[in-house]
Design a protein around this motif. Structure first.
Motif, short mmCIF file in Angstrom:
data_model
loop_
_atom_site.label_atom_id
_atom_site.label_comp_id
_atom_site.label_asym_id
_atom_site.label_seq_id
_atom_site.Cartn_x
_atom_site.Cartn_y
_atom_site.Cartn_z
N THR A 1 0.85 -1.34 0.00
CA THR A 1 -0.15 -0.19 -0.19
C THR A 1 0.56 1.26 -0.29
O THR A 1 0.58 2.23 -0.38
CB THR A 1 -1.12 0.01 1.11
N LYS A 2 2.31 1.42 0.50
CA LYS A 2 2.76 2.26 0.90
C LYS A 2 3.37 2.21 -0.76
O LYS A 2 4.01 3.49 -0.96
CB LYS A 2 4.29 2.40 1.66
N LEU A 3 2.82 1.70 -1.75
CA LEU A 3 3.96 1.74 -3.28
C LEU A 3 2.68 2.37 -4.49
O LEU A 3 2.94 3.33 -4.44
CB LEU A 3 3.85 -0.18 -4.19
N PHE A 4 1.43 1.83 -3.86
CA PHE A 4 0.59 2.16 -4.79
C PHE A 4 -0.48 3.89 -3.90
O PHE A 4 -0.79 4.66 -4.62
CB PHE A 4 -1.51 1.49 -3.72
N TYR A 5 0.04 4.30 -2.68
CA TYR A 5 -0.53 5.38 -2.17
C TYR A 5 1.35 5.89 -1.47
O TYR A 5 1.47 6.74 0.30
CB TYR A 5 -1.24 5.35 -1.02
N LYS A 6 2.26 6.48 -2.14
CA LYS A 6 3.26 6.69 -2.17
C LYS A 6 3.27 8.03 -1.90
O LYS A 6 4.15 8.61 -0.81
CB LYS A 6 4.41 6.81 -3.17
N LYS A 7 2.59 9.00 -2.38
CA LYS A 7 2.23 10.54 -2.11
C LYS A 7 1.79 10.50 -0.81
O LYS A 7 2.10 11.89 0.42
CB LYS A 7 1.93 11.02 -3.28
N ARG A 8 0.73 9.85 -0.28
CA ARG A 8 0.00 10.54 0.83
C ARG A 8 1.19 9.89 1.99
O ARG A 8 1.40 10.52 3.34
CB ARG A 8 -1.38 8.96 1.00
N TRP A 9 2.06 8.77 1.19
CA TRP A 9 3.07 8.36 2.65
C TRP A 9 4.22 9.39 2.84
O TRP A 9 4.45 9.41 3.95
CB TRP A 9 3.61 6.77 2.23
N GLU A 10 4.26 9.45 1.68
CA GLU A 10 5.74 10.89 1.91
C GLU A 10 4.97 11.99 2.48
O GLU A 10 5.63 12.53 3.61
CB GLU A 10 6.63 11.30 0.46
N LYS A 11 3.23 12.50 2.07
CA LYS A 11 3.18 13.68 2.89
C LYS A 11 2.99 13.14 4.50
O LYS A 11 3.33 14.20 5.19
CB LYS A 11 1.38 13.81 2.50
N PHE A 12 2.83 12.39 4.85
CA PHE A 12 2.46 11.84 6.69
C PHE A 12 3.83 11.85 6.90
O PHE A 12 4.07 12.35 7.57
CB PHE A 12 2.36 10.76 6.82
N MET A 13 5.07 11.33 6.41
CA MET A 13 6.24 11.43 7.02
C MET A 13 7.37 12.82 7.66
O MET A 13 7.69 13.91 8.05
CB MET A 13 6.80 10.37 6.08
N GLU A 14 6.20 13.97 5.88
CA GLU A 14 6.58 15.44 6.17
C GLU A 14 6.17 15.61 7.05
O GLU A 14 6.46 17.00 7.47
CB GLU A 14 6.25 15.92 4.78
N MET A 15 5.13 15.23 7.70
CA MET A 15 4.03 16.37 8.46
C MET A 15 4.28 16.24 9.83
O MET A 15 4.85 16.65 10.53
CB MET A 15 2.57 15.54 8.50
N ARG A 16 5.49 14.74 10.01
CA ARG A 16 6.01 14.40 11.02
C ARG A 16 7.07 14.98 11.12
O ARG A 16 7.51 15.73 12.41
CB ARG A 16 6.18 12.84 10.07
N GLN A 17 7.47 15.38 10.19
CA GLN A 17 9.49 16.43 10.33
C GLN A 17 9.00 17.30 11.16
O GLN A 17 9.29 17.92 11.50
CB GLN A 17 10.50 15.75 8.63
N ARG A 18 7.71 17.75 9.81
CA ARG A 18 7.48 19.63 10.37
C ARG A 18 6.97 19.38 11.93
O ARG A 18 7.29 19.99 12.70
CB ARG A 18 6.29 19.70 9.67
#
Length: 512
Positions: free
Chosen positions: A229-246
């Motif tokens: 699912t992280k491949l299918f929803y790659k952008k969603r996972w990347e956005k999540f990781m960006e939010m955690r970093q922020r």
């Protein structure tokens, strides 16, 4: 002799066969009933839904299967309990067995630093340590009283914000929800990090927290085959990781600043203003089960985030629901005002914590608000550490158990006209009726904070904040419905269950 031997052997064999047959035919306890499910299709379907989406369906299923039922959500059976007596047996009588948490999904492990926060930590030494630190160091009554100055300052911020809204529109009308949320966040931020943050810093922290909080519901898809699912929803996972970093970027400077301040002052238990914060307590924690190490920065970010979220959205949501009913039912507002004036008079600058002890009607209004409109319609899922038999049903080890909070507070067997807003139901002889135990230790009549070992540790603080702001907001303003507009009590789900159409009211400052 041979005949007797034959008879004896026959009797023994018959008895043995009957016994074995009885074991084979004996009914063993089964899982609570529930709708049929398919191992893969069913699981994929549920992953698209949250617990809140399930609520209308659970009401229909209860009429068919009863107050305890099983739904396959993910790889484990999920048990849903909507009966208050069953909930008491589970959470109180068998409390230790039901005090665990399900294993965290990958997204939850990231947000909780591998389950190193109070909500997600497994039932055991780490959970006890973190919870005890919060209750004894920050939520102890003496410590809560020390934040009285912060409460008064935040009240001033809230009052001015509402006035500014009313003036800007020119008609005295304000939309209160954002003002409520910001005020609650300011108060929790001061308790977490101390004074001197500045509005810009608080706004940055609030924005990072809020965006991540509302994004969490979109992470359900990663519960099933996360690598795929992280491949299918790659952008969603990347956005999540960006939010955690922020989130780390805005919280870590505050944590580090507090740590430096303590080192400069040679590790005092409070700052120069005598304020002891949640971060101060976290800096003193050591983890005996992990070699006596202190908390790392990621773990402190997770704990601070949990503290801010738990005390902001739930409390501001409850405050909005209560004030909506205060506007809708003017008799409630009149009784609050009468009680406030009888206790503090007309000259006091605020209703303070000591005054609230003499205001049973204000407390009753808050309790009725929490009963009728609990911010969460479910508590966080519990996990079962050992197999338990309840009412002829087996709850297997590692099953997930959920409780329908709202349904219990609306039980017609307990509450007369449960969907009506009647604070008087909590009063007896002018005082708050002692028979209503909001902790559920004796029996469960309502459970907005959960019940048992995992009950919300901030229960007392939340009640104090709600009573404080309700009393002071009614003392400061007359709250009226906007002309030709009715108060709409419809619901929608965000992080909590909020008003579908946010509270809009006309406020008029009272003469003191």
């Amino acid at each position: 002799m041979e005949d007797w031997l034959l008879i004896t052997v026959s009797i023994i064999l018959s008895t043995t066969l009957i016994y074995l047959l009885s074991l084979l035919t004996k009914k063993k306890p089964k899982l609570p009933p529930g709708p049929p499910s398919f191992p893969i299709i069913g699981n994929l379907f549920w992953l698209r839904m949250s617990l809140f989406d399930l609520e209308p369906m659970l009401r229909r299923l209860r009429s068919k299967y009863g107050p305890i039922l099983t739904i396959r959500v993910g790889s484990r059976p999920s048990i849903f309990i909507s009966d208050r007596d069953l909930a008491h047996k589970v959470l109180v009588n068998h409390g230790a067995a039901f005090a665990d948490r399900p294993p965290a999904l990958e997204s939850s492990r990231i947000l909780s630093s591998n389950q190193h926060n109070i909500n997600t930590a497994p039932y055991g030494p780490l959970w006890r340590l973190l919870r005890r630190n919060l209750t004894s160091e920050v939520l102890h009554p003496s410590r809560v009283r020390s934040y009285g100055g912060a409460r008064k300052w935040v009240l001033g911020v809230l009052v001015e914000d509402l006035k500014d809204q009313a003036r800007a529109r020119g008609d005295g009308v304000c939309v209160a929800v954002e003002s409520f949320r910001y005020a609650m966040f300011c108060l929790l931020a001061l308790m977490c990090f101390g004074e001197g943050l500045g509005e810009g810093v608080i706004r940055d922290i609030e924005k990072a927290q809020r965006e991540l909080l509302l994004f969490i519901r979109k992470l359900n898809v990663f519960a099933f085959m996360p690598r795929l699912t992280k491949l299918f929803y790659k952008k969603r996972w990347e956005k999540f990781m960006e939010m955690r970093q922020r989130q780390e970027e805005v919280l870590l400077p505050r944590i580090r600043a507090r740590k430096e301040q303590k080192m400069v002052m040679k590790m005092p238990r409070s700052d120069a203003n005598g304020v002891f914060t949640y971060v101060d307590s976290l800096l003193e924690i050591t983890l005996p089960e992990e070699g006596g190490r202190g908390l790392n920065e990621g773990e402190m970010v997770s704990l601070c985030s949990e503290f801010l979220n738990a005390g902001t959205d739930t409390t501001s949501t409850a405050l909005q629901w209560i004030m909506a009913n205060v506007v809708k039912y003017q008799r409630v507002q009149e009784k609050i005002l009468e009680e406030v004036r009888s206790v503090v008079g007309g000259e006091a600058e605020e209703v303070n914590e000591e005054d609230l002890h003499r205001m049973p009607y204000v407390k009753a209004v808050v309790l009725e608000g929490l009963r009728r409109h609990p911010p969460g319609h479910f508590v966080l899922p519990h996990a079962v550490s050992e197999e338990v038999c309840i009412e002829g049903h087996v709850i297997p080890k590692n099953a997930t158990v959920n409780f329908t909070v709202a349904e219990m507070g609306w039980d017609e067997k307990v509450w007369e006209e449960p969907m009506e807003f009647k604070p008087e139901r909590f009063l007896s002889g002018g005082e708050v009726a002692g028979a209503v135990d909001i902790t559920g230790s004796r029996e469960i009549k309502m459970m907005p904070f959960g019940v048992g070992r995992r009950i919300c540790p901030g229960l007392g603080l939340a009640l104090l904040h709600l009573e404080y702001f309700v009393a002071n907001l009614v003392r400061e303003f007359e709250w009226k419905a906007v002309e030709d507009e009715e108060i709409d009590l419809s619901e929608k789900v965000e992080f909590t269950v909020v008003m579908k159409n946010p509270l809009k009211a006309k406020i008029v400052q009272r003469a003191h």
